[in-house]
Design an enzyme around this catalytic site. Structure first.
Site, PDB file in Angstrom:
ATOM      1  N   ARG A  17      62.254  62.331 -21.190  1.00 45.59           N
ATOM      2  CA  ARG A  17      62.533  63.351 -20.168  1.00 45.59           C
ATOM      3  C   ARG A  17      63.446  62.845 -19.056  1.00 45.59           C
ATOM      4  O   ARG A  17      63.913  63.624 -18.241  1.00 45.59           O
ATOM      5  CB  ARG A  17      61.201  63.864 -19.584  1.00 45.59           C
ATOM      6  CG  ARG A  17      60.417  64.717 -20.581  1.00 45.59           C
ATOM      7  CD  ARG A  17      58.957  64.894 -20.172  1.00 45.59           C
ATOM      8  NE  ARG A  17      58.136  63.747 -20.562  1.00 45.59           N
ATOM      9  CZ  ARG A  17      56.824  63.653 -20.316  1.00 45.59           C
ATOM     10  NH1 ARG A  17      56.205  64.631 -19.663  1.00 45.59           N
ATOM     11  NH2 ARG A  17      56.143  62.593 -20.705  1.00 45.59           N
ATOM     12  N   LYS A  24      63.258  54.052 -19.116  1.00 45.20           N
ATOM     13  CA  LYS A  24      62.679  54.680 -17.913  1.00 45.20           C
ATOM     14  C   LYS A  24      62.218  53.666 -16.887  1.00 45.20           C
ATOM     15  O   LYS A  24      62.539  53.783 -15.699  1.00 45.20           O
ATOM     16  CB  LYS A  24      61.509  55.586 -18.323  1.00 45.20           C
ATOM     17  CG  LYS A  24      60.753  56.156 -17.138  1.00 45.20           C
ATOM     18  CD  LYS A  24      59.855  57.321 -17.494  1.00 45.20           C
ATOM     19  CE  LYS A  24      58.520  56.903 -18.018  1.00 45.20           C
ATOM     20  NZ  LYS A  24      57.638  58.067 -18.262  1.00 45.20           N
ATOM     21  N   THR A  80      49.693  55.801 -26.383  1.00 47.79           N
ATOM     22  CA  THR A  80      49.178  54.842 -25.404  1.00 47.79           C
ATOM     23  C   THR A  80      48.012  54.006 -25.943  1.00 47.79           C
ATOM     24  O   THR A  80      47.843  52.846 -25.559  1.00 47.79           O
ATOM     25  CB  THR A  80      48.756  55.564 -24.104  1.00 47.79           C
ATOM     26  OG1 THR A  80      47.976  56.724 -24.441  1.00 47.79           O
ATOM     27  CG2 THR A  80      49.965  56.034 -23.305  1.00 47.79           C
ATOM     28  N   GLU A 156      44.589  66.170 -23.091  1.00 52.10           N
ATOM     29  CA  GLU A 156      46.012  66.190 -22.752  1.00 52.10           C
ATOM     30  C   GLU A 156      46.475  67.635 -22.597  1.00 52.10           C
ATOM     31  O   GLU A 156      45.977  68.528 -23.269  1.00 52.10           O
ATOM     32  CB  GLU A 156      46.830  65.484 -23.839  1.00 52.10           C
ATOM     33  CG  GLU A 156      46.593  63.995 -23.893  1.00 52.10           C
ATOM     34  CD  GLU A 156      46.831  63.303 -22.548  1.00 52.10           C
ATOM     35  OE1 GLU A 156      47.921  63.459 -21.979  1.00 52.10           O
ATOM     36  OE2 GLU A 156      45.904  62.628 -22.058  1.00 52.10           O
ATOM     37  N   ALA A 380      94.154  41.724  18.533  1.00 49.20           N
ATOM     38  CA  ALA A 380      94.141  42.880  17.634  1.00 49.20           C
ATOM     39  C   ALA A 380      95.094  42.664  16.466  1.00 49.20           C
ATOM     40  O   ALA A 380      96.208  42.181  16.644  1.00 49.20           O
ATOM     41  CB  ALA A 380      94.544  44.125  18.405  1.00 49.20           C
TER      42      ALA A 380
HETATM   43  C1  UD1 Z   1      49.678  59.797 -19.865  1.00 49.91           C
HETATM   44  C2  UD1 Z   1      48.213  60.141 -20.195  1.00 49.91           C
HETATM   45  C3  UD1 Z   1      47.758  61.317 -19.331  1.00 49.91           C
HETATM   46  C4  UD1 Z   1      47.946  60.957 -17.881  1.00 49.91           C
HETATM   47  C5  UD1 Z   1      49.385  60.556 -17.595  1.00 49.91           C
HETATM   48  C6  UD1 Z   1      49.542  60.050 -16.187  1.00 49.91           C
HETATM   49  C7  UD1 Z   1      47.897  59.561 -22.532  1.00 49.91           C
HETATM   50  C8  UD1 Z   1      47.795  60.056 -23.909  1.00 49.91           C
HETATM   51  N1  UD1 Z   1      48.095  60.478 -21.593  1.00 49.91           N
HETATM   52  O1  UD1 Z   1      50.484  60.909 -20.206  1.00 49.91           O
HETATM   53  O2  UD1 Z   1      46.410  61.646 -19.591  1.00 49.91           O
HETATM   54  O3  UD1 Z   1      47.577  62.065 -17.078  1.00 49.91           O
HETATM   55  O4  UD1 Z   1      49.791  59.500 -18.483  1.00 49.91           O
HETATM   56  O5  UD1 Z   1      50.859  59.685 -15.929  1.00 49.91           O
HETATM   57  O6  UD1 Z   1      47.764  58.375 -22.301  1.00 49.91           O
HETATM   58  N2  UD1 Z   1      53.699  54.262 -23.601  1.00 49.91           N
HETATM   59  C9  UD1 Z   1      53.714  53.175 -24.447  1.00 49.91           C
HETATM   60  N3  UD1 Z   1      53.661  53.370 -25.794  1.00 49.91           N
HETATM   61  C10 UD1 Z   1      53.568  54.624 -26.335  1.00 49.91           C
HETATM   62  C11 UD1 Z   1      53.559  55.723 -25.457  1.00 49.91           C
HETATM   63  C12 UD1 Z   1      53.601  55.524 -24.099  1.00 49.91           C
HETATM   64  O7  UD1 Z   1      53.782  52.025 -24.001  1.00 49.91           O
HETATM   65  O8  UD1 Z   1      53.523  54.700 -27.557  1.00 49.91           O
HETATM   66  C13 UD1 Z   1      53.767  54.033 -22.155  1.00 49.91           C
HETATM   67  C14 UD1 Z   1      54.957  54.735 -21.500  1.00 49.91           C
HETATM   68  O9  UD1 Z   1      56.060  53.865 -21.445  1.00 49.91           O
HETATM   69  C15 UD1 Z   1      54.427  55.055 -20.102  1.00 49.91           C
HETATM   70  C16 UD1 Z   1      52.930  55.180 -20.311  1.00 49.91           C
HETATM   71  O10 UD1 Z   1      52.628  54.590 -21.544  1.00 49.91           O
HETATM   72  O11 UD1 Z   1      54.666  54.019 -19.169  1.00 49.91           O
HETATM   73  C17 UD1 Z   1      52.501  56.640 -20.335  1.00 49.91           C
HETATM   74  O12 UD1 Z   1      53.230  57.326 -21.315  1.00 49.91           O
HETATM   75  P1  UD1 Z   1      53.784  58.789 -21.078  1.00 49.91           P
HETATM   76  O13 UD1 Z   1      54.497  59.220 -22.293  1.00 49.91           O
HETATM   77  O14 UD1 Z   1      54.510  58.853 -19.795  1.00 49.91           O
HETATM   78  O15 UD1 Z   1      52.403  59.585 -21.001  1.00 49.91           O
HETATM   79  P2  UD1 Z   1      52.116  60.897 -20.201  1.00 49.91           P
HETATM   80  O16 UD1 Z   1      52.563  62.037 -20.998  1.00 49.91           O
HETATM   81  O17 UD1 Z   1      52.629  60.762 -18.832  1.00 49.91           O
HETATM   82 MG    MG Z   2      53.995  59.468 -17.874  1.00 54.91          MG
END
Ligand code: UD1
Ligand code: MG
Length: 451
Positions: A17, A24, A80, A156, A380
């Site tokens: 995004r 990011k 995550t 989520e 100057a």
């Molecule tokens: C996540 C949470 C959500 C929370 C929100 C807060 C999950 C499933 N959801 O959503 O409940 O409210 O954060 O900001 O955890 N990342 C990895 N590997 C992956 C995917 C993500 O390392 O495979 C890292 C991303 O780089 C990021 C963080 O995890 O720093 C969160 O990922 P993001 O995709 O931003 O999750 P959100 O949709 O924000």
């Molecule tokens: Mg996030």
């Protein structure tokens, strides 16, 4: 001593995004990449190097933080939960607690992470999570509770029912886990409808095992600002700016308009200094007491003493001693050193040069690669012609010399103590002490009396 707690920071996601070529977590906020803030908070909270999970743009992230963290590669990023599992191999054996935070939350403080850890140490269940109550859900996971108030699950947004979407308690994205339970539970995570392993599903899993999940509520909701878009990035930067500026005002610095003052977290300021609007204080800048800076001034990696006045100027990698005034429209470049009491008026530029105590350089001058002794007056329009097209050459000016307006000092060159040059002189040969040189090219026309 073996560490009992480890911090894992998740930073493997693509950050789709952001619509950027840059990963990011490398987007800067007040001069530092977003991830730097998360790493520092984690390091402070645990007292140990955090483990960063990298994936998208792994090489760039690893290069940027090589000496601040250990790394685990998650390839491909499958959510995550999968990310924390990827981090396991970098976690020392025997760790009892695992703190996890998202790399895209630059405002989360070490204090908050520490209170998560403290709460989990006292907790019988396997998870303590951080939540926040706000009106704008920003796409965060919702915290579902049983009628009796116990935490039941995190849902989520993409998978939430209309009713669940109305829940205002959100999952911040920071957790403390019992390590043994965590490593055991991670492989049991189900695949989400999105095809990912959600870390957040561990909450429902623990509850289904009859274990309790504890939620710690954030007092300051700005800590929960997560950055998913560039709109969020600007919001996070503004919140960070407010936090830093408030701290400086509390410490005795006047900010005329804090919304228009940008102070990076690495900067140090002295008591009773006043910062006028539209100033950018950057990098390893240190400013002393009783200074007035701005408006419209950029100071980067520069040391400024006490009682200095700097208006509408740009200072980079320079040293400025006490009681100096600069501007408007002065430019100090790398290696400029202005000693006590120097006056540098409008449209001056100084590079790689020392201006001794009390030197006056009022208008329209360029001084490069020069050493200027005390009490020299630079008329100057004076220019050190320091570059012959191939090499740079030095200029030396002795104590109390008087350089006439529009003098061209063709380096290498020495102007002796107490010497003078006439207006418009083009000086190609050294001028002895207490001599007056004039003309094009300049020649000595008479000796001067010592004062
Ligand atoms: C996540 C949470 C959500 C929370 C929100 C807060 C999950 C499933 N959801 O959503 O409940 O409210 O954060 O900001 O955890 N990342 C990895 N590997 C992956 C995917 C993500 O390392 O495979 C890292 C991303 O780089 C990021 C963080 O995890 O720093 C969160 O990922 P993001 O995709 O931003 O999750 P959100 O949709 O924000
Ligand atoms: Mg996030």
């Amino acid at each position: 001593m073996k560490p009992t707690v480890v911090g894992i920071v998740l930073a493997a996601g693509k950050g789709t995004r952001m619509k950027s070529k840059t990963p990011k977590v490398l987007h800067p906020l007040l001069g530092q990449p977003m991830l730097a803030y998360a790493l520092q908070a984690m390091q402070e909270a645990t007292g140990a190097r955090p483990v960063v999970v990298v994936g998208h743009g792994a090489e760039a992230v690893q290069t940027a933080f090589a000496d601040q963290a250990d790394f685990a590669l998650q390839d491909p990023p499958l959510g995550t939960g999968h990310a924390v599992q990827a981090a396991r191999q970098a976690v020392p054996e025997g760790v009892r607690w695992v703190l996890v935070s998202n790399g895209d939350m630059p405002l989360l403080t070490a204090d908050t992470l520490r209170s998560l850890l403290d709460a989990q140490r006292e907790h019988a269940g396997p998870i303590t999570m951080l939540t926040v109550e706000v009106d704008d859900p920003r796409g965060f996971g919702r915290v579902v509770r049983f009628p009796d108030g116990r935490v039941q699950a995190i849902v989520e947004e993409a998978d939430a029912t209309e009713e669940q979407k109305r829940i205002r308690e959100l999952n911040v994205g920071a957790y403390c886990f019992d390590a043994a339970w965590l490593w055991d539970a991670l492989p049991k995570l189900p695949l989400s409808p999105k095809g990912e392993y959600y870390l957040t599903d561990l909450v429902g899993l623990a509850v289904s095992e009859g274990r309790s999940v504890q939620a710690l509520r954030l007092e300051d909701p700005t800590e929960a600002i997560g950055v998913n878009t560039r709109v969020h990035l600007a919001e996070a930067a503004a919140a960070l700016q407010r936090r830093i500026n408030r701290a400086w005002m509390t410490a005795g610095v006047t900010l005329i308009d804090p919304d228009r003052t940008y102070i990076e977290p690495t900067v140090r300021l002295g008591q009773d200094t006043v910062i006028w609007p539209d100033c950018y204080l950057r990098g390893e800048t240190v400013i002393g007491e009783d200074c007035e800076i701005g408006p419209n001034t950029i100071v980067e990696d520069t040391r400024i003493g006490n009682r200095c006045r700097i208006v509408a100027s740009v200072l980079e990698h320079a040293v400025v001693e006490d009681d100096v005034d600069i501007g408007p429209f002065g430019h100090l470049r790398k290696g400029a050193h202005l000693a006590k009491g120097v006056h540098m008026g409008n449209f001056g530029e100084v590079k790689n040069s020392y201006l001794g105590p009390g030197v006056k350089m009022g208008h329209f001058s360029y001084i490069g690669d020069a050493t200027i002794a005390e009490d020299v007056n630079i008329g100057a329009g004076t220019i050190t012609c320091n570059y012959d097209g191939e090499r740079k050459h030095p200029t030396k000016i002795g104590k109390g010399a008087f350089i006439g307006s529009d003098t061209m000092l063709v380096a290498p060159l020495e102007i002796g103590e107490g010497a003078r040059t006439g207006a418009g002189a083009v000086v190609t040969k050294n001028v002895p002490p207490y001599s007056l040189a004039v003309g094009v090219p300049a020649r000595v026309i008479r000796k001067l009396e010592k004062k």
